[in-house]
Design a protein around this motif. Structure first.
Motif, PDB file in Angstrom:
ATOM      1  N   GLY A 396      11.959  -3.426   5.461  1.00 63.87           N
ATOM      2  CA  GLY A 396      13.261  -3.331   6.107  1.00 63.87           C
ATOM      3  C   GLY A 396      13.193  -2.999   7.578  1.00 63.87           C
ATOM      4  N   GLU A 397      12.053  -2.471   8.054  1.00 60.75           N
ATOM      5  CA  GLU A 397      11.887  -2.194   9.477  1.00 60.75           C
ATOM      6  C   GLU A 397      11.180  -3.354  10.151  1.00 60.75           C
ATOM      7  N   PRO A 398      11.535  -3.650  11.416  1.00 57.64           N
ATOM      8  CA  PRO A 398      10.822  -4.733  12.113  1.00 57.64           C
ATOM      9  C   PRO A 398       9.371  -4.342  12.369  1.00 57.64           C
ATOM     10  N   PRO A 399       8.472  -5.316  12.426  1.00 59.05           N
ATOM     11  CA  PRO A 399       7.050  -4.993  12.621  1.00 59.05           C
ATOM     12  C   PRO A 399       6.792  -4.398  13.998  1.00 59.05           C
ATOM     13  N   ALA A 400       5.870  -3.437  14.026  1.00 62.66           N
ATOM     14  CA  ALA A 400       5.470  -2.810  15.287  1.00 62.66           C
ATOM     15  C   ALA A 400       4.126  -2.139  15.085  1.00 62.66           C
ATOM     16  N   PRO A 401       3.161  -2.363  15.984  1.00 66.02           N
ATOM     17  CA  PRO A 401       1.878  -1.678  15.845  1.00 66.02           C
ATOM     18  C   PRO A 401       2.038  -0.166  15.938  1.00 66.02           C
ATOM     19  N   SER A 402       1.135   0.548  15.301  1.00 63.67           N
ATOM     20  CA  SER A 402       1.067   1.989  15.482  1.00 63.67           C
ATOM     21  C   SER A 402       0.389   2.275  16.813  1.00 63.67           C
ATOM     22  N   LEU A 403       0.830   3.319  17.513  1.00 63.13           N
ATOM     23  CA  LEU A 403       0.163   3.732  18.740  1.00 63.13           C
ATOM     24  C   LEU A 403      -1.022   4.657  18.450  1.00 63.13           C
ATOM     25  N   MET A 404      -1.311   4.888  17.194  1.00 62.08           N
ATOM     26  CA  MET A 404      -2.581   5.482  16.799  1.00 62.08           C
ATOM     27  C   MET A 404      -3.629   4.367  16.781  1.00 62.08           C
ATOM     28  N   THR A 405      -4.860   4.695  17.165  1.00 66.00           N
ATOM     29  CA  THR A 405      -5.896   3.652  17.279  1.00 66.00           C
ATOM     30  C   THR A 405      -6.437   3.282  15.899  1.00 66.00           C
ATOM     31  N   ILE A 406      -5.648   2.514  15.176  1.00 64.33           N
ATOM     32  CA  ILE A 406      -5.952   2.139  13.792  1.00 64.33           C
ATOM     33  C   ILE A 406      -7.206   1.275  13.699  1.00 64.33           C
ATOM     34  N   THR A 407      -7.230   0.154  14.435  1.00 61.01           N
ATOM     35  CA  THR A 407      -8.350  -0.770  14.284  1.00 61.01           C
ATOM     36  C   THR A 407      -9.577  -0.315  15.067  1.00 61.01           C
ATOM     37  N   ASP A 408      -9.393   0.467  16.133  1.00 57.01           N
ATOM     38  CA  ASP A 408     -10.558   0.994  16.845  1.00 57.01           C
ATOM     39  C   ASP A 408     -11.428   1.847  15.926  1.00 57.01           C
ATOM     40  N   VAL A 409     -10.796   2.725  15.146  1.00 57.70           N
ATOM     41  CA  VAL A 409     -11.547   3.593  14.237  1.00 57.70           C
ATOM     42  C   VAL A 409     -12.252   2.758  13.175  1.00 57.70           C
ATOM     43  N   LEU A 410     -11.519   1.876  12.523  1.00 59.31           N
ATOM     44  CA  LEU A 410     -12.144   1.029  11.515  1.00 59.31           C
ATOM     45  C   LEU A 410     -13.196   0.115  12.130  1.00 59.31           C
ATOM     46  N   GLY A 411     -12.952  -0.360  13.352  1.00 61.75           N
ATOM     47  CA  GLY A 411     -13.934  -1.200  14.019  1.00 61.75           C
ATOM     48  C   GLY A 411     -15.246  -0.487  14.249  1.00 61.75           C
ATOM     49  N   GLY A 412     -15.176   0.786  14.653  1.00 61.31           N
ATOM     50  CA  GLY A 412     -16.400   1.559  14.816  1.00 61.31           C
ATOM     51  C   GLY A 412     -17.135   1.761  13.507  1.00 61.31           C
ATOM     52  N   LEU A 413     -16.380   2.022  12.450  1.00 61.86           N
ATOM     53  CA  LEU A 413     -17.013   2.257  11.148  1.00 61.86           C
ATOM     54  C   LEU A 413     -17.652   0.990  10.588  1.00 61.86           C
ATOM     55  N   VAL A 414     -16.963  -0.163  10.700  1.00 64.60           N
ATOM     56  CA  VAL A 414     -17.563  -1.376  10.143  1.00 64.60           C
ATOM     57  C   VAL A 414     -18.779  -1.798  10.981  1.00 64.60           C
ATOM     58  N   CYS A 415     -18.758  -1.516  12.292  1.00 69.03           N
ATOM     59  CA  CYS A 415     -19.942  -1.791  13.102  1.00 69.03           C
ATOM     60  C   CYS A 415     -21.114  -0.933  12.641  1.00 69.03           C
ATOM     61  N   ALA A 416     -20.878   0.358  12.411  1.00 71.30           N
ATOM     62  CA  ALA A 416     -21.946   1.237  11.931  1.00 71.30           C
ATOM     63  C   ALA A 416     -22.471   0.769  10.580  1.00 71.30           C
ATOM     64  N   ALA A 417     -21.571   0.345   9.693  1.00 67.84           N
ATOM     65  CA  ALA A 417     -22.015  -0.159   8.396  1.00 67.84           C
ATOM     66  C   ALA A 417     -22.849  -1.428   8.553  1.00 67.84           C
ATOM     67  N   GLY A 418     -22.475  -2.284   9.505  1.00 69.53           N
ATOM     68  CA  GLY A 418     -23.273  -3.473   9.773  1.00 69.53           C
ATOM     69  C   GLY A 418     -24.677  -3.128  10.248  1.00 69.53           C
ATOM     70  N   VAL A 419     -24.781  -2.091  11.106  1.00 69.58           N
ATOM     71  CA  VAL A 419     -26.097  -1.625  11.557  1.00 69.58           C
ATOM     72  C   VAL A 419     -26.924  -1.133  10.370  1.00 69.58           C
ATOM     73  N   LEU A 420     -26.310  -0.346   9.490  1.00 67.92           N
ATOM     74  CA  LEU A 420     -27.024   0.186   8.331  1.00 67.92           C
ATOM     75  C   LEU A 420     -27.486  -0.939   7.401  1.00 67.92           C
ATOM     76  N   ALA A 421     -26.620  -1.936   7.210  1.00 70.07           N
ATOM     77  CA  ALA A 421     -27.030  -3.084   6.394  1.00 70.07           C
ATOM     78  C   ALA A 421     -28.182  -3.835   7.061  1.00 70.07           C
ATOM     79  N   GLY A 422     -28.140  -3.941   8.387  1.00 74.62           N
ATOM     80  CA  GLY A 422     -29.220  -4.596   9.102  1.00 74.62           C
ATOM     81  C   GLY A 422     -30.534  -3.856   8.995  1.00 74.62           C
ATOM     82  N   LEU A 423     -30.486  -2.525   9.079  1.00 73.06           N
ATOM     83  CA  LEU A 423     -31.711  -1.733   8.913  1.00 73.06           C
ATOM     84  C   LEU A 423     -32.286  -1.909   7.512  1.00 73.06           C
TER      85      LEU A 423
END
Length: 520
Positions: A396-423
């Motif tokens: 019922g509410e129009p779409p709007a991004p959160s001003l919390m850094t939602i994808t930055d945090v997840l982006g850092g975590l998935v990058c770290a997981a990619g490094v661990l998988a690579g190791l």
């Protein structure tokens, strides 16, 4: 490297999906995930975790009151965190440490996701009069804009017809919205754009080098892309300990803002030695207020414990020095703009030639999914394009991004997981690996199913979140309502509205003063 999984908790099921996508399912280390972990509060679901651990507060800052995310964001973060813990544990097992399980919690994941805001304490937004993005064009298109340069901001708004004083007033809140989770822009800026068609706004953005991105919904993209690199294996270094499975692993990081530094931070928490490459004079983020001990508190939250060296990568001598550093490393990690690695001669094949067996991690904004000239790949425009902007808000509410850094945090975590998988791949195959991730791919880790959205209850002196709907009256205090709910057997918590107080609360101490995993 494989792992067996407990499916008792939704975050553990998400971890299982991630490990399967990385080819690491079916082995010996089990992720154990619960809601509260070491946090001494009755946390029994996503909403209570968001309330207690500061997510509601940070997400709601722009509107002036705590507000839940309409998706299971903390659970999604916990799923990636648990997968990373399993990958680290399996890497330690391959080096002789008998790890059988890794434990984390949704609360610990939530606290990690607001870590940079916790480091800054409470932010006074009482004076912040204004209207946050997104914008709406004259033909009804909702959209976000992005630029990192003041001169481009000014050119764009002059082209659109904004008054000089208004566009000057808007730059500071726009620039600092990543740090404050608020963006009180002058209403006149919204009014100006509402008089133009979206096509004209987009053309002006392109001419002024300002990204204009409509709020949409695109299909999910693969979270990780792992590509073998030529060359032999490396010595895995000093033996790890149970509390530091990456001990002896050396990481060279060249990254700014949140996504890349958070990936390096996660690897450091797991025991790796991390060396940052910063420009001459140091990373400008070191001086962004508030300061603690002469360094930005927000910067320290992502980079404390890392060593640093200053190199000018725009010069051949700086790039040669970077190659010398990588020649002694296991991992190279960056979040440079598209094309920069190749232009500098520091792409994966270049560095694999000087360090066979290297794990090369590239954390991008859009990856390869939006062509050769994508918009600026920052958090809020990725939220807008990926569909998160719509999913984060209640029906019922129009779409709007959160001003919390939602994808930055997840982006850092998935990058770290990619490094661990690579190791792990390197240990098994003897070959190095390139791990490509992006903010867009990280957005795909958030389940889009709504259903747990419950607004907190307003009390006489704050807010309460309960695990079931309940009526309240303004005359009842927070403590009175909590007592009443708990007596009725309804789990409930006070909503955190002061991050400074949360940092000093002994109920959170065990979660805040240690890494978010327990290996056993």
């Amino acid at each position: 490297m494989t792992a067996t999984l407990s499916t008792a908790h939704p975050a553990a099921r998400l971890a299982g999906d991630h490990l399967a996508a990385l080819g690491a399912s079916g082995g010996t280390v089990e992720p154990v995930v619960d809601w509260a972990g070491p946090v001494e509060l009755p946390l029994t679901d996503e909403v209570l975790v968001q309330a207690a651990c500061g997510i509601m507060h940070v997400h709601g800052r722009a509107r002036g009151a705590p507000e839940p995310l309409a998706v299971d964001y903390a659970t999604a973060v916990a799923g990636v965190l648990a997968a990373a813990g399993v990958l680290a544990a399996e890497f330690a097992r391959a080096r002789g440490i008998p790890v059988s399980a890794v434990r984390t919690s949704v609360a610990q994941a939530a606290l990690l996701s607001v870590g940079q805001y916790l480091a800054c304490g409470q932010v006074d937004t009482s004076h912040a009069a204004g209207v946050p993005p997104p914008f709406v064009s004259g033909d009804g298109v909702r959209f976000e804009i992005e630029t990192l340069r003041a001169e481009d901001w000014h050119r764009f708004w002059r082209t659109m017809g904004a008054a000089e004083e208004t566009l000057r007033q808007g730059w500071a809140p726009f620039l600092h919205r990543f740090a404050t989770a608020t963006c009180p822009l002058p209403a006149a800026l919204h009014d100006v754009l509402s008089t133009h068609l979206f096509s004209g706004i987009h053309r002006a953005g392109t001419a002024c080098e300002v990204s204009v991105v409509p709020i949409g919904d695109v299909p999910p993209v693969p979270v990780w892309s792992l590509t073998p690199l030529p060359g032999g294996t490396l010595d895995s270094g000093a033996a790890p300990g149970l509390d530091a499975p990456l001990r002896g692993i050396r990481v060279v990081e060249s990254a700014r803002r949140v996504q890349g530094p958070l990936a390096g931070h996660v690897l450091r928490l797991l025991g790796a030695d991390v060396l940052r490459i910063e420009p001459p004079g140091g990373d400008p983020a070191r001086g962004v207020p508030p300061l603690a001990g002469g360094v930005s508190a927000r910067f320290a939250a992502l980079n404390a414990g890392k060593d640093a060296v200053e190199l000018d990568l725009t010069q051949s001598a700086g790039r040669a020095a970077a190659k010398e550093l990588v020649a002694g490393a296991d991992v190279f990690l960056h979040n440079w703009a598209p094309g920069k690695a190749a232009a500098w001669g520091l792409d994966a094949p270049d560095l694999a030639a000087v360090r066979p067996g290297l794990v090369y991690a590239a954390a991008a904004g859009w990856g390869h999914h939006l062509g050769r000239r994508p918009p600026l790949g920052t958090d809020y425009v990725v939220q807008a394009h990926s569909g998160l902007a719509a999913a984060l808000r209640p029906s019922g509410e129009p779409p709007a991004p959160s001003l919390m850094t939602i994808t930055d945090v997840l982006g850092g975590l998935v990058c770290a997981a990619g490094v661990l998988a690579g190791l792990g791949r390197r240990d098994r195959t003897g070959a190095g690996c390139r791990a490509d991730t992006s903010l867009l791919s990280a957005a795909s880790t958030v389940p889009r199913t709504r259903g747990r959205y419950r607004r907190p209850l307003r009390t006489a002196d704050g807010y309460v979140a309960a695990s079931a709907p309940h009526d309240s009256t303004p005359q009842r205090t927070t403590e009175e309502l909590l007592t009443r709910l708990r007596a009725a057997g309804v789990p409930a918590v006070a909503v955190t509205t002061d991050l400074g107080a949360l940092g000093a609360d002994p109920r959170f101490a065990a979660a805040l003063n240690r890494p978010p995993w327990e290996f056993r």
